[in-house]
Scaffold this motif. Structure first.
Motif, PDB file in Angstrom:
ATOM      1  N   VAL A  26       0.844  -1.205   0.000  1.00 22.36           N
ATOM      2  CA  VAL A  26       0.000   0.000   0.000  1.00 22.36           C
ATOM      3  C   VAL A  26       0.874   1.248   0.000  1.00 22.36           C
ATOM      4  CG1 VAL A  26      -1.643   1.344   1.360  1.00 22.36           C
ATOM      5  CG2 VAL A  26      -1.981  -1.115   1.087  1.00 22.36           C
ATOM      6  N   GLN A  27       1.961   1.225   0.773  1.00 20.72           N
ATOM      7  CA  GLN A  27       2.889   2.356   0.789  1.00 20.72           C
ATOM      8  C   GLN A  27       3.574   2.513  -0.571  1.00 20.72           C
ATOM      9  OE1 GLN A  27       5.349   1.092   4.052  1.00 20.72           O
ATOM     10  NE2 GLN A  27       4.059   2.066   5.604  1.00 20.72           N
ATOM     11  N   ARG A  28       3.941   1.388  -1.181  1.00 21.36           N
ATOM     12  CA  ARG A  28       4.546   1.434  -2.508  1.00 21.36           C
ATOM     13  C   ARG A  28       3.569   1.965  -3.546  1.00 21.36           C
ATOM     14  NH1 ARG A  28       9.702   1.056  -3.913  1.00 21.36           N
ATOM     15  NH2 ARG A  28       9.217  -0.268  -5.703  1.00 21.36           N
ATOM     16  N   LEU A  29       2.283   1.623  -3.380  1.00 22.49           N
ATOM     17  CA  LEU A  29       1.250   2.122  -4.292  1.00 22.49           C
ATOM     18  C   LEU A  29       1.180   3.639  -4.235  1.00 22.49           C
ATOM     19  CD1 LEU A  29      -1.198   1.735  -6.179  1.00 22.49           C
ATOM     20  CD2 LEU A  29      -2.603   1.449  -4.128  1.00 22.49           C
ATOM     21  N   ALA A  30       1.184   4.192  -3.025  1.00 21.75           N
ATOM     22  CA  ALA A  30       1.130   5.645  -2.871  1.00 21.75           C
ATOM     23  C   ALA A  30       2.364   6.296  -3.499  1.00 21.75           C
ATOM     24  CB  ALA A  30       1.023   6.014  -1.401  1.00 21.75           C
ATOM     25  N   TRP A  31       3.529   5.669  -3.284  1.00 21.91           N
ATOM     26  CA  TRP A  31       4.760   6.206  -3.878  1.00 21.91           C
ATOM     27  C   TRP A  31       4.693   6.166  -5.397  1.00 21.91           C
ATOM     28  CZ3 TRP A  31       8.092   3.093  -6.840  1.00 21.91           C
ATOM     29  CH2 TRP A  31       9.259   3.733  -7.264  1.00 21.91           C
ATOM     30  N   LYS A  32       4.234   5.028  -5.959  1.00 22.37           N
ATOM     31  CA  LYS A  32       4.191   4.887  -7.415  1.00 22.37           C
ATOM     32  C   LYS A  32       3.187   5.853  -8.028  1.00 22.37           C
ATOM     33  CE  LYS A  32       5.861   2.706 -10.981  1.00 22.37           C
ATOM     34  NZ  LYS A  32       5.958   1.256 -10.983  1.00 22.37           N
ATOM     35  N   GLN A  33       2.056   6.065  -7.372  1.00 18.07           N
ATOM     36  CA  GLN A  33       1.080   7.020  -7.876  1.00 18.07           C
ATOM     37  C   GLN A  33       1.657   8.425  -7.914  1.00 18.07           C
ATOM     38  OE1 GLN A  33      -2.169   6.182  -5.168  1.00 18.07           O
ATOM     39  NE2 GLN A  33      -3.237   4.926  -6.695  1.00 18.07           N
ATOM     40  N   GLY A  34       2.475   8.757  -6.913  1.00 19.95           N
ATOM     41  CA  GLY A  34       3.134  10.057  -6.907  1.00 19.95           C
ATOM     42  C   GLY A  34       4.120  10.192  -8.054  1.00 19.95           C
ATOM     43  N   ASN A 189       2.212  -0.631 -12.649  1.00 18.91           N
ATOM     44  CA  ASN A 189       1.835  -0.222 -11.291  1.00 18.91           C
ATOM     45  C   ASN A 189       0.898  -1.295 -10.735  1.00 18.91           C
ATOM     46  OD1 ASN A 189       1.334   1.107  -8.922  1.00 18.91           O
ATOM     47  ND2 ASN A 189      -0.048   2.630  -9.800  1.00 18.91           N
ATOM     48  N   HIS A 191       0.993  -2.564  -7.603  1.00 17.96           N
ATOM     49  CA  HIS A 191       1.066  -2.637  -6.147  1.00 17.96           C
ATOM     50  C   HIS A 191      -0.293  -2.884  -5.497  1.00 17.96           C
ATOM     51  CE1 HIS A 191       5.265  -1.593  -6.292  1.00 17.96           C
ATOM     52  NE2 HIS A 191       4.994  -0.513  -7.000  1.00 17.96           N
ATOM     53  N   LEU A 192      -1.375  -2.387  -6.094  1.00 14.10           N
ATOM     54  CA  LEU A 192      -2.693  -2.637  -5.516  1.00 14.10           C
ATOM     55  C   LEU A 192      -3.020  -4.128  -5.571  1.00 14.10           C
ATOM     56  CD1 LEU A 192      -5.339  -1.659  -4.311  1.00 14.10           C
ATOM     57  CD2 LEU A 192      -6.177  -1.231  -6.632  1.00 14.10           C
TER      58      LEU A 192
END
Length: 225
Positions: A26-34, A189, A191-192
């Motif tokens: 979930v943290q990686r998802l937020a990073w990748k979205q950024g 992407n 990660h989700l």
């Protein structure tokens, strides 16, 4: 009692590992979205003139506008487009001021591979890019048929006698060529999906731990009777 305690500790430890992996994704998802949002912002920024000194790290995705002459000679890079099928990216040298760069003009179907295309004076708007399309499974170019299997910028530049600078056109350069502009669709992407997988496994692990604890307790009660 020892067996129950072992199952409880083992179950909680496994559950903790699986949940922590899900949280990490979930943290990686937020990073990748950024990261993707930053790339999209850079791609869609106002175009500038082609820098005199181009650096891949600093200028990747940079939107630029160039004026000059599309030179004769082209390379065909095999590609597949969704809902269209196989075809080729058309890569040509473009002379602007006193320098020559590469331009990815876009897509043509297989049947239009050798169709004559417009050259000469034109203005092109697009993004600088250095695609990462080569791995150990990428075939060598078929030079006799003029078919390449990846946009290998240094080798393309050597073949077309240009700088190792590739401009992916966003504006049309020929009625028969469909631009394939740079976007983030090809950047993975997942990660989700990974997070859902880990949390799903954690749920299954918790259920199995509960089941084994129940079986262990039932077995102990049966032994006591």
């Amino acid at each position: 009692m020892r067996r129950t305690l072992f199952l409880l500790i083992f179950g909680l430890a496994g559950l903790g590992v699986l949940v922590s992996l899900g949280v990490w994704q979930v943290q990686r998802l937020a990073w990748k979205q950024g990261v993707l949002a930053e790339i999209e912002s850079r791609i869609s920024a106002a175009p500038v003139a082609l820098p005199m000194q181009v650096a891949e790290d600093a200028d990747k995705y940079l939107p630029v506008t160039v004026s000059g002459d599309m030179q004769p000679g082209e390379i065909h890079v095999l590609v597949s487009v969704k809902q269209v099928g196989a075809g080729y990216r058309i890569i040509q040298p473009f002379r602007t001021d006193d320098r020559t760069i590469l331009v990815d003009r876009g897509f043509v179907p297989v049947t239009a591979k050798d169709t004559p295309r417009q050259t000469g004076q034109m203005e092109i708007y697009g993004n600088l890019h250095w695609p990462d399309e080569i791995d150990r499974y990428t075939p060598e170019p078929d030079l006799d048929a003029n078919i390449w299997f990846a946009r290998d910028v240094p080798n393309l530049a050597a073949a077309l006698e240009s700088e190792p600078v590739l401009l992916i056109a966003r504006s049309p350069t020929d009625p028969g060529v469909t631009p394939l502009p740079v976007d983030t669709a090809g950047i993975p992407n997942d990660h989700l999906q990974y997070a859902i997988t880990w949390f799903g496994l954690a749920l299954v692990w918790a259920a199995m731990t509960g089941y084994f604890l129940w079986r262990s307790r039932a077995s102990s009660e049966s032994d006591e009777q």
